[in-house]
Each structure stands twice: as structure tokens, then as C-alpha cells.
Design a protein around this motif. Structure first.
Motif, PDB file in Angstrom:
ATOM      1  N   LEU A 101       0.817  -1.238  -0.033  1.00  0.00           N
ATOM      2  CA  LEU A 101      -0.180   0.103  -0.033  1.00  0.00           C
ATOM      3  C   LEU A 101       0.993   1.139   0.029  1.00  0.00           C
ATOM      4  CD1 LEU A 101      -2.751   1.227   0.174  1.00  0.00           C
ATOM      5  CD2 LEU A 101      -2.698   1.013   2.604  1.00  0.00           C
ATOM      6  N   ALA A 102       0.832   2.083  -1.128  1.00  0.00           N
ATOM      7  CA  ALA A 102       1.738   3.062  -1.197  1.00  0.00           C
ATOM      8  C   ALA A 102       0.832   4.309  -0.744  1.00  0.00           C
ATOM      9  CB  ALA A 102       2.077   3.263  -2.743  1.00  0.00           C
ATOM     10  N   GLU A 103       1.303   5.310   0.073  1.00  0.00           N
ATOM     11  CA  GLU A 103       0.724   6.351   0.473  1.00  0.00           C
ATOM     12  C   GLU A 103       1.435   7.633   0.328  1.00  0.00           C
ATOM     13  OE1 GLU A 103      -1.482   6.169   4.420  1.00  0.00           O
ATOM     14  OE2 GLU A 103      -0.924   3.980   4.279  1.00  0.00           O
ATOM     15  N   CYS A 104       1.076   8.650  -0.190  1.00  0.00           N
ATOM     16  CA  CYS A 104       1.620   9.860  -0.166  1.00  0.00           C
ATOM     17  C   CYS A 104       0.651  11.047   0.014  1.00  0.00           C
ATOM     18  CB  CYS A 104       2.210  10.001  -1.658  1.00  0.00           C
ATOM     19  SG  CYS A 104       3.120  11.424  -1.994  1.00  0.00           S
ATOM     20  N   ARG A 160      -2.773  12.269   1.304  1.00  0.00           N
ATOM     21  CA  ARG A 160      -4.164  11.558   1.354  1.00  0.00           C
ATOM     22  C   ARG A 160      -4.267  10.427   0.073  1.00  0.00           C
ATOM     23  NH1 ARG A 160      -5.631  16.347   3.561  1.00  0.00           N
ATOM     24  NH2 ARG A 160      -5.792  17.438   1.299  1.00  0.00           N
ATOM     25  N   THR A 161      -3.155  10.455  -0.855  1.00  0.00           N
ATOM     26  CA  THR A 161      -3.142   9.622  -1.840  1.00  0.00           C
ATOM     27  C   THR A 161      -2.940   7.909  -1.449  1.00  0.00           C
ATOM     28  OG1 THR A 161      -3.221  11.354  -3.443  1.00  0.00           O
ATOM     29  CG2 THR A 161      -2.442   9.017  -4.215  1.00  0.00           C
ATOM     30  N   LYS A 162      -3.662   7.034  -1.871  1.00  0.00           N
ATOM     31  CA  LYS A 162      -3.377   5.770  -1.335  1.00  0.00           C
ATOM     32  C   LYS A 162      -3.534   4.821  -2.784  1.00  0.00           C
ATOM     33  CE  LYS A 162      -5.599   6.032   3.271  1.00  0.00           C
ATOM     34  NZ  LYS A 162      -4.861   6.693   3.966  1.00  0.00           N
ATOM     35  N   GLN A 171      -7.726   5.830  -2.573  1.00  0.00           N
ATOM     36  CA  GLN A 171      -8.187   7.368  -2.321  1.00  0.00           C
ATOM     37  C   GLN A 171      -7.189   8.036  -3.109  1.00  0.00           C
ATOM     38  OE1 GLN A 171      -9.285   8.132   1.806  1.00  0.00           O
ATOM     39  NE2 GLN A 171      -7.388   9.417   1.813  1.00  0.00           N
ATOM     40  N   THR A 231      -1.778  10.623  -8.082  1.00  0.00           N
ATOM     41  CA  THR A 231      -1.971   8.944  -7.893  1.00  0.00           C
ATOM     42  C   THR A 231      -1.011   8.088  -8.891  1.00  0.00           C
ATOM     43  OG1 THR A 231      -3.519   9.043  -9.826  1.00  0.00           O
ATOM     44  CG2 THR A 231      -4.456   9.381  -7.427  1.00  0.00           C
ATOM     45  N   THR A 239       2.541   7.934  -7.249  1.00  0.00           N
ATOM     46  CA  THR A 239       2.543   7.094  -5.981  1.00  0.00           C
ATOM     47  C   THR A 239       2.254   5.661  -6.558  1.00  0.00           C
ATOM     48  OG1 THR A 239       1.231   8.661  -4.576  1.00  0.00           O
ATOM     49  CG2 THR A 239       0.996   6.594  -3.739  1.00  0.00           C
ATOM     50  N   GLY A 263       5.074   2.855  -5.575  1.00  0.00           N
ATOM     51  CA  GLY A 263       4.564   1.414  -4.854  1.00  0.00           C
ATOM     52  C   GLY A 263       4.771   0.481  -5.605  1.00  0.00           C
ATOM     53  N   ASP A 306      -1.187  18.185  -4.158  1.00  0.00           N
ATOM     54  CA  ASP A 306      -2.533  17.444  -3.675  1.00  0.00           C
ATOM     55  C   ASP A 306      -3.529  18.159  -4.708  1.00  0.00           C
ATOM     56  OD1 ASP A 306      -3.317  20.055  -2.924  1.00  0.00           O
ATOM     57  OD2 ASP A 306      -3.198  19.638  -0.770  1.00  0.00           O
TER      58      ASP A 306
END
Ligand code: UDP
Length: 213
Positions: free
Chosen positions: A2-5, A7-9, A95, A100, A103, A107, A151
Motif C-alpha cells: 500500500l503506497a501512501e503519499c 491522502r493518496t493511497k 483514495q 496517483t 504514487t 509503490g 495535492d
């Protein structure tokens, strides 16, 4: 993975299929890598219909992003060092709040490393095929100032929007960029790329940390 940056998941997985695409038969030694990208309906606002449910082919944005992810990852791997197989990279956005695709790439490389470790354990690899990692970051011009990792809010107000993708040695793999509102100068373009390259070094460190390298 799970790659998060922010609020982007993005959920990134890599699966191995024991065959290559038809066009590769008797033409090349080794394997292939391809990617698919998708956003869950409520990953962003407004709701996006699930792929394939509207009776229309994949939208242009999805195609563009999944081809970008595939190209970026193929640049990091020596395909001739793979057995006859296809590595399927799946990036599913849970999300979305800008970035995206970057990210997804960040990931996906970690997931790819993991998949290759598994293949190595299974003695499926004649030689370690990964040349290095791939790191990606978004860069924009907001109120004339270069800004990284935008963002959604920043992305939608940016005068220019770039995605910088780098190899572990800092060299460029791909730069996607356009002036969304105002044309920009070459100096600004170079400044944004330099900023992106610097940020990619930090992403590379985070990826190595995630893999325990
Ligand atoms: N976005 C959305 N729905 C869409 C397309 C985009 O909510 O169908 C939002 C989402 O937050 C995304 C952002 O707009 O991250 C910017 O989209 P862009 O096409 O620039 O790609 P990204 O920055 O995600 O790589």
C-alpha cells in the motif's frame, strides 16, 4: 504493497503469469512487464464509474497512466533476465488526492522488488534482473513558484503540471509535463525538473527503507 503519499493511497501488486504476449513468441528471449491502473469509484470526487461498466472502452487518462507505469518499470528491469513470463503490475487507487500516477509507480517498484525476490527464492531467475529502483514525483508551478507533490487543490490551481520519473542514479526516465494555464519558460521547466530529481532521491530512500535494504 500500500503506497501512501499524503491522502493518496494506491494498492500495488505484482503477479507472475507463465506466458508472454503473442507478439513476443519466437522474437525475444525473456519475459515482459505490463501494468494496469484503476481508480475505485469513490477514490475521488465525483464518483467515477467502474472501468468497463459504461460500455465504453477505457478512458484516455487510465490508458495514459497505465502505459506510463509500465514504461517506467520496464526501464528498471532487464527483461532478458526473466524466464518466459509476464509480470502484471496492478495499481488500484483507493483514495485520490493528486499524484496517483507517481504514487502508483513508487509503490509498484517496491511490489516488483518483492515479486522478484519470490521468483529468486523459487529459482526462477537466471540472474537478478532489476537494475535499480524507479522514483516518481509530481511538480507544479503554483503562483509562479515550483512546488513538489501537489495535492488535488494545488494540482487544479497549478499553472503547469509535471511528473518527473527518475532512476536510482538520478537520471531521468520520463518527464510528463504541460502548461495547464500559462505557458512556462525553459528555465522554469529546468528548475521544476531539478526539484523533481531531488525529491526522487528522497523517494528512493523511502522505497529502500520499506524493503529493508
Ligand atoms: N481526479 C479524480 N477523478 C478522476 C480524475 C482525477 O478525483 O477521474 C483527481 C484525483 O485527486 C487525482 C487528481 O484529480 O489525483 C489529479 O489527476 P491527474 O489526472 O492529474 O493525475 P494524478 O495527479 O492523480 O496522477
Amino acid at each position: 504493497m500500500l503506497a501512501e503519499c499524503g491522502r493518496t493511497k494506491v494498492l500495488c501488486t505484482v503477479g507472475v503469469q507463465d506466458s508472454v504476449p503473442n507478439w513476443m513468441y519466437n522474437r525475444h528471449n525473456g519475459g515482459w512487464l505490463t501494468a494496469e491502473y484503476s481508480m475505485l469509484p469513490n477514490a475521488g470526487q465525483p464518483r467515477k464509474p467502474r472501468d468497463g461498466r459504461t460500455g465504453r472502452p477505457l478512458d484516455g487518462r487510465t490508458q495514459e497512466i497505465q502505459r506510463l507505469v509500465g514504461r517506467a518499470l520496464r526501464c528498471a528491469i532487464d527483461l532478458t533476465m526473466l524466464p518466459e513470463c509476464t509480470l502484471w503490475v496492478d495499481c488500484d487507487v483507493l483514495q485520490a488526492d493528486g499524484g496517483t500516477r507517481t504514487t502508483a509507480i513508487n509503490g509498484a517498484v517496491v511490489a516488483l522488488y518483492d515479486a522478484l525476490l519470490y521468483m529468486e527464492e523459487q529459482k526462477q531467475l537466471p540472474k537478478w534482473p532489476l537494475r535499480g529502483m524507479v522514483a516518481a514525483i509530481s511538480v507544479g508551478l503554483v503562483n509562479g513558484e515550483p512546488l513538489i507533490d501537489l495535492d488535488y487543490q494545488e494540482d487544479s490551481s497549478a499553472d503547469a503540471d509535471l511528473n518527473v520519473i527518475c532512476a536510482s542514479n538520478g537520471k531521468l526516465i520520463e518527464v510528463q509535463g504541460a502548461a495547464e494555464k500559462q505557458p512556462f519558460a525553459l528555465e522554469q521547466f529546468q528548475q521544476m525538473i531539478a526539484l523533481g530529481q531531488k525529491a526522487c532521491v528522497q523517494v528512493d530512500e523511502l522505497q529502500r527503507k520499506a524493503l529493508g535494504l
